[in-house]
Motif scaffolding. Structure first.
Motif, PDB file in Angstrom:
ATOM      1  N   ILE A 270       0.827  -1.066   0.060  1.00 25.45           N
ATOM      2  CA  ILE A 270       0.075   0.141  -0.025  1.00 25.45           C
ATOM      3  C   ILE A 270       0.919   1.243   0.051  1.00 25.45           C
ATOM      4  O   ILE A 270       0.537   2.402  -0.547  1.00 25.45           O
ATOM      5  CB  ILE A 270      -1.053  -0.053   1.247  1.00 25.45           C
ATOM      6  CG1 ILE A 270      -2.230   0.980   1.032  1.00 25.45           C
ATOM      7  CG2 ILE A 270      -0.292   0.541   2.408  1.00 25.45           C
ATOM      8  CD1 ILE A 270      -3.152   0.224   0.000  1.00 25.45           C
ATOM      9  N   GLU A 271       2.039   1.122   0.661  1.00 26.00           N
ATOM     10  CA  GLU A 271       2.823   2.326   0.604  1.00 26.00           C
ATOM     11  C   GLU A 271       3.346   2.713  -0.756  1.00 26.00           C
ATOM     12  O   GLU A 271       3.320   3.935  -1.048  1.00 26.00           O
ATOM     13  CB  GLU A 271       3.976   1.999   1.757  1.00 26.00           C
ATOM     14  CG  GLU A 271       3.880   1.876   2.973  1.00 26.00           C
ATOM     15  CD  GLU A 271       5.043   1.614   3.606  1.00 26.00           C
ATOM     16  OE1 GLU A 271       5.471   2.644   4.468  1.00 26.00           O
ATOM     17  OE2 GLU A 271       5.448   0.350   3.902  1.00 26.00           O
ATOM     18  N   THR A 272       3.713   1.660  -1.738  1.00 23.65           N
ATOM     19  CA  THR A 272       4.024   2.066  -3.010  1.00 23.65           C
ATOM     20  C   THR A 272       2.662   2.755  -3.662  1.00 23.65           C
ATOM     21  O   THR A 272       3.018   3.801  -4.601  1.00 23.65           O
ATOM     22  CB  THR A 272       4.389   0.856  -3.628  1.00 23.65           C
ATOM     23  OG1 THR A 272       5.616   0.230  -3.099  1.00 23.65           O
ATOM     24  CG2 THR A 272       4.822   1.034  -5.357  1.00 23.65           C
ATOM     25  N   ARG A 273       1.595   2.099  -3.350  1.00 21.22           N
ATOM     26  CA  ARG A 273       0.308   2.542  -4.137  1.00 21.22           C
ATOM     27  C   ARG A 273       0.165   4.130  -3.820  1.00 21.22           C
ATOM     28  O   ARG A 273      -0.045   4.946  -4.581  1.00 21.22           O
ATOM     29  CB  ARG A 273      -0.811   1.803  -3.618  1.00 21.22           C
ATOM     30  CG  ARG A 273      -2.010   1.865  -4.536  1.00 21.22           C
ATOM     31  CD  ARG A 273      -2.263   0.806  -5.520  1.00 21.22           C
ATOM     32  NE  ARG A 273      -3.212   0.914  -6.630  1.00 21.22           N
ATOM     33  CZ  ARG A 273      -3.630   0.126  -7.266  1.00 21.22           C
ATOM     34  NH1 ARG A 273      -3.110  -1.255  -7.323  1.00 21.22           N
ATOM     35  NH2 ARG A 273      -4.732   0.223  -8.257  1.00 21.22           N
ATOM     36  N   LEU A 274       0.129   4.282  -2.508  1.00 22.31           N
ATOM     37  CA  LEU A 274       0.039   5.574  -1.998  1.00 22.31           C
ATOM     38  C   LEU A 274       1.157   6.776  -2.744  1.00 22.31           C
ATOM     39  O   LEU A 274       0.495   7.747  -3.076  1.00 22.31           O
ATOM     40  CB  LEU A 274       0.130   5.691  -0.548  1.00 22.31           C
ATOM     41  CG  LEU A 274      -0.719   5.295   0.266  1.00 22.31           C
ATOM     42  CD1 LEU A 274      -0.637   5.145   1.782  1.00 22.31           C
ATOM     43  CD2 LEU A 274      -2.293   6.158   0.274  1.00 22.31           C
ATOM     44  N   ALA A 275       2.145   6.163  -2.817  1.00 20.04           N
ATOM     45  CA  ALA A 275       3.299   7.195  -3.331  1.00 20.04           C
ATOM     46  C   ALA A 275       3.080   7.556  -4.892  1.00 20.04           C
ATOM     47  O   ALA A 275       3.532   8.652  -5.223  1.00 20.04           O
ATOM     48  CB  ALA A 275       4.721   6.446  -3.213  1.00 20.04           C
ATOM     49  N   HIS A 276       2.309   6.571  -5.458  1.00 22.78           N
ATOM     50  CA  HIS A 276       1.915   6.937  -6.690  1.00 22.78           C
ATOM     51  C   HIS A 276       0.528   7.248  -7.155  1.00 22.78           C
ATOM     52  O   HIS A 276      -0.109   7.413  -8.309  1.00 22.78           O
ATOM     53  CB  HIS A 276       2.409   5.708  -7.724  1.00 22.78           C
ATOM     54  CG  HIS A 276       3.864   5.104  -7.610  1.00 22.78           C
ATOM     55  ND1 HIS A 276       4.631   4.620  -6.646  1.00 22.78           N
ATOM     56  CD2 HIS A 276       4.928   5.663  -8.632  1.00 22.78           C
ATOM     57  CE1 HIS A 276       5.738   4.611  -6.998  1.00 22.78           C
ATOM     58  NE2 HIS A 276       6.130   5.167  -8.123  1.00 22.78           N
ATOM     59  N   LEU A 277      -0.223   7.849  -5.907  1.00 23.55           N
ATOM     60  CA  LEU A 277      -1.561   8.306  -6.374  1.00 23.55           C
ATOM     61  C   LEU A 277      -1.456   9.586  -7.243  1.00 23.55           C
ATOM     62  O   LEU A 277      -0.758  10.328  -7.011  1.00 23.55           O
ATOM     63  CB  LEU A 277      -2.101   8.560  -4.928  1.00 23.55           C
ATOM     64  CG  LEU A 277      -2.941   7.380  -4.308  1.00 23.55           C
ATOM     65  CD1 LEU A 277      -3.459   7.854  -3.024  1.00 23.55           C
ATOM     66  CD2 LEU A 277      -3.939   6.636  -5.147  1.00 23.55           C
ATOM     67  N   GLY A 278      -2.335   9.558  -8.220  1.00 25.65           N
ATOM     68  CA  GLY A 278      -2.566  10.652  -8.780  1.00 25.65           C
ATOM     69  C   GLY A 278      -3.820  11.421  -8.350  1.00 25.65           C
ATOM     70  O   GLY A 278      -4.038  11.340  -7.062  1.00 25.65           O
TER      71      GLY A 278
END
Length: 403
Positions: A270-278
């Motif tokens: 989830i941390e990677t996903r959050l870092a790439h949120l548009g």
């Protein structure tokens, strides 16, 4: 220390995981539709056609170029989807079929209960054998192909229809396709690919699938939310899984719309996903009342500050809004709701009522966006005329009357 996720990021994350962060005007070929459904986990089927049936509306709100024929082909021709239960009847990626076998076993056990046996007539086993034999000999059949339709007391089903449903829930039979939203039944071996019917996940694999795949679609979640996603697991089982898989997880605190914090768990990815949120597409869209983002009403209320419920089953005089009210999504914010109906014989899309959320103003831009969204919806549903002026005037009057 728990990872704190802001309310803005929590909303964007859920919309991203649930397919509402993609640009809705981009193409959606059949393979991309299959991927979208896999990412959602399921698409709910519903017979109510006041505006558009739930499965089509759910997909259209994510992809305006969605083609209904592609969904039919994925289910009836490609066998990429199968129909069964989660919280309701849904189309589900066929690769998930092995994880539905515990449901089949529960249906098998249900036949021993008197309430179930009574649905099949005087000789339940004989009725079930006769129905299965006809499928074996004749191929796909609908309930109307049996003479005893309408004689039973279970939603007016006769013994043969009850047997078809039992065999479907038990896994002997599958839904080959829908015709006019009516189920077409056939033997499971003629519908479900052998590789998926033959696979038998262990109990540990079953639980791991249900918890891990729920988290991949929900993002941060509590044990109760994990258990509710597929509706085949208890919160206690989810808690045990979380404890056993702590190395794959992180603890988080989600900021709600009211600034309160809610503890939950998430996969480390989830941390990677959050870092790439548009950012969410700004386009105004109408969602189905059955949209998966709103399925958990309490969760939606906490995250978005949007208190929504379906009033189809509420007596007309007790409804706050209307029979078929579509939530209005703009970006990552729910800004209102509209009660709609498509009059198909007349070719009219009618907006019967419109309500804005608190602190949302009816501006010229919002009206233009609203009318463009209505035009897209009218085209999708086949309506040639839109009637919305009266509802808009009432909404403005209500807005002006606010303190």
């Amino acid at each position: 220390m728990a990872l704190r996720i802001s309310n803005k990021d929590a909303r964007l994350l859920l919309l991203d995981l649930q397919g509402l962060a993609r640009r809705p005007d981009t193409p959606l070929p059949k393979d991309a539709l299959r991927t979208l459904i896999h990412d959602l986990g399921y698409v709910q089927l519903d017979s109510v056609n006041a505006v558009e049936r739930a499965h089509h509306m759910i997909l259209f709100s994510r992809a305006e170029k969605y083609d209904r024929a592609h969904l039919h082909a994925l289910h009836a021709e490609d066998r990429a989807l199968f129909e069964h239960w989660t919280h309701d009847t849904c189309l589900i990626p066929v690769e998930f079929y092995p994880y539905w076998k515990p449901r089949f076993a529960r249906a098998e056990n249900a036949l021993a209960k008197p309430a179930w046996r009574a649905r099949f007539g005087a000789d339940p086993e004989k009725t079930i054998r006769a129905v299965k034999k006809r499928l074996e000999k004749e191929g796909p059949l609908m309930a109307r192909d049996f003479e005893d339709k309408g004689e039973g007391g279970w939603w007016g089903w006769g013994p043969s229809k009850s047997a078809l449903e039992y065999l479907w829930r038990r896994g002997d039979v599958a839904i080959a396709r829908r015709e006019g939203f009516q189920k077409v039944y056939d033997l499971a071996e003629r519908v479900i690919p052998d590789e998926h019917r033959a696979r038998k996940p262990s109990p540990a694999e079953m639980t791991d699938f249900k918890c891990r795949e729920a988290l991949r679609r929900l993002g941060p979640a509590t044990p109760g939310e994990i258990a509710a996603f597929w509706k085949t697991l208890s919160p206690e089982a989810a808690k045990k899984w979380l404890a056993a898989n702590a190395d794959d997880l992180i603890e988080v605190e989600i900021e709600n719309a009211d600034k309160s914090l809610r503890p939950a768990f998430a996969l480390k990815e989830i941390e990677t996903r959050l870092a790439h949120l548009g950012s969410a597409p700004p386009r105004l869209r109408f969602l189905s009342p059955f949209d998966p983002v709103l399925r958990d009403r309490q969760r939606a209320a906490r995250l978005f500050g949007f208190d929504y419920r379906i009033e189809i089953f509420v007596p007309e005089k007790k409804r706050q809004y209307g029979y078929y009210v579509l939530p209005i999504l703009e970006g990552a914010r729910f800004t209102g709701r509209a009660d709609m109906k498509v009059h198909r014989k007349e070719g009219i899309l009618e907006v019967k009522g419109l309500w804005l959320e608190p602190r949302v103003k009816w501006t010229a831009k919002r009206e233009a966006d609203f009318r463009k969204a209505l035009a897209r919806l009218a085209k999708f549903t086949g309506a040639e005329e839109i009637r919305a002026d009266a509802a808009i005037r009432r909404a403005i009057k209500l807005q002006d009357a606010r303190p």
